[in-house]
Design a protein around this motif. Sequence first.
Motif, PDB file in Angstrom:
ATOM      1  N   THR A 124       1.606 -35.038   9.220  1.00  0.00           N
ATOM      2  CA  THR A 124       2.675 -34.050   9.055  1.00  0.00           C
ATOM      3  C   THR A 124       3.077 -33.484  10.401  1.00  0.00           C
ATOM      4  O   THR A 124       2.258 -32.909  11.119  1.00  0.00           O
ATOM      5  N   THR A 149       5.509 -37.221   7.311  1.00  0.00           N
ATOM      6  CA  THR A 149       6.446 -36.241   6.764  1.00  0.00           C
ATOM      7  C   THR A 149       6.547 -35.064   7.716  1.00  0.00           C
ATOM      8  O   THR A 149       5.952 -35.073   8.800  1.00  0.00           O
ATOM      9  N   PHE A 208      12.259 -32.679   8.086  1.00  0.00           N
ATOM     10  CA  PHE A 208      11.435 -33.819   8.488  1.00  0.00           C
ATOM     11  C   PHE A 208      11.371 -33.822  10.010  1.00  0.00           C
ATOM     12  O   PHE A 208      10.309 -33.665  10.600  1.00  0.00           O
ATOM     13  N   ASN A 227      11.457 -35.005   3.876  1.00  0.00           N
ATOM     14  CA  ASN A 227      11.409 -33.824   3.031  1.00  0.00           C
ATOM     15  C   ASN A 227      12.565 -32.863   3.262  1.00  0.00           C
ATOM     16  O   ASN A 227      12.789 -31.952   2.469  1.00  0.00           O
ATOM     17  N   SER A 285      13.192 -36.447  -0.384  1.00  0.00           N
ATOM     18  CA  SER A 285      13.324 -35.345  -1.324  1.00  0.00           C
ATOM     19  C   SER A 285      14.786 -35.224  -1.734  1.00  0.00           C
ATOM     20  O   SER A 285      15.698 -35.549  -0.957  1.00  0.00           O
ATOM     21  N   ALA A 320      12.677 -32.332  -5.330  1.00  0.00           N
ATOM     22  CA  ALA A 320      12.128 -31.498  -4.263  1.00  0.00           C
ATOM     23  C   ALA A 320      10.871 -30.759  -4.710  1.00  0.00           C
ATOM     24  O   ALA A 320       9.926 -30.574  -3.933  1.00  0.00           O
ATOM     25  N   PHE A 367       7.891 -33.268  -4.677  1.00  0.00           N
ATOM     26  CA  PHE A 367       8.049 -34.333  -3.678  1.00  0.00           C
ATOM     27  C   PHE A 367       6.724 -34.875  -3.164  1.00  0.00           C
ATOM     28  O   PHE A 367       6.448 -36.072  -3.253  1.00  0.00           O
ATOM     29  N   LEU A 368       5.871 -34.018  -2.637  1.00  0.00           N
ATOM     30  CA  LEU A 368       4.628 -34.512  -2.038  1.00  0.00           C
ATOM     31  C   LEU A 368       3.706 -35.140  -3.084  1.00  0.00           C
ATOM     32  O   LEU A 368       3.037 -36.143  -2.800  1.00  0.00           O
TER      33      LEU A 368
END
Length: 260
Positions: free
Chosen positions: A17, A54, A60, A105, A125, A185, A188-189
């Motif tokens: 991330t 991400t 992003f 994202n 997303s 959204a 999303f993860l």
Amino acid sequence: MADVLTQERRGGVALLTLNRPEQMNALSGELVAALGEALASCRADADVRVVVITGGGRAFCAGADLVEAATMTQDSTAFRELLMSWKAVFSAMDASPKPVIAAVNGLALAGGLELALSADFMVASSSARLGDVHANFGLVPGGGGSQRLTDAVGSRAARWLMFTGETLDAEQARSLGLVHEVFAAETFLDDVWAMATKIASRSATGLAFMKRMSSPRGVTDDGLDLEINAAAHLGVGPDAREGVAAFGEKRSPRFTSVVR
């Protein structure tokens, strides 16, 4: 590893991330170096079978760190060296035998889109927005975008995106073939973890062969270097200075260069 990048593991999936949320995860030298180190570590770790990249917060990646790049764009050699560091990391994503997925994202603009394009494919997303946008600042792609965007969507759609500087929503990006799946959204993860875990359950050797066999033939080292040379040339020119100044002053740029 620097805290500009965080890493989480679940089974065979490593989630990297980008962690500069206040800067919209802009690509600083520190962040690019940390990403390179993390990718190398994942490649060397037999327990990692899939890598997902991400962004933290609402983006992003919004592109290059303009504050950091401002000093380098005074000198084409320094700017070229910056872009070469991007090339090394982005090309490592290509070269990794393990699937690398960009989980977009939020905003993925300019260098952020180039980072996402360096992955094997993108998911997004429903709130994501993607665009090349270099033309808005008198610049051209310098992180492989002209090569990989053309591979992703074809030369005509790539030229449209580059020439206009348009920003697409997730569904528009999917309709062009830029994004391959759009997740809500709110989940999303969770959806990304589930998809990556499914891929990680496949044969690692099989995945490596499939990646190698389907490697894009149109993305070449010569093409990437040509792009970097063009970006370094324009990056220190009057149009780039005008584009960045106009952005800071919240006005439309007035570009003056001509081509004969």
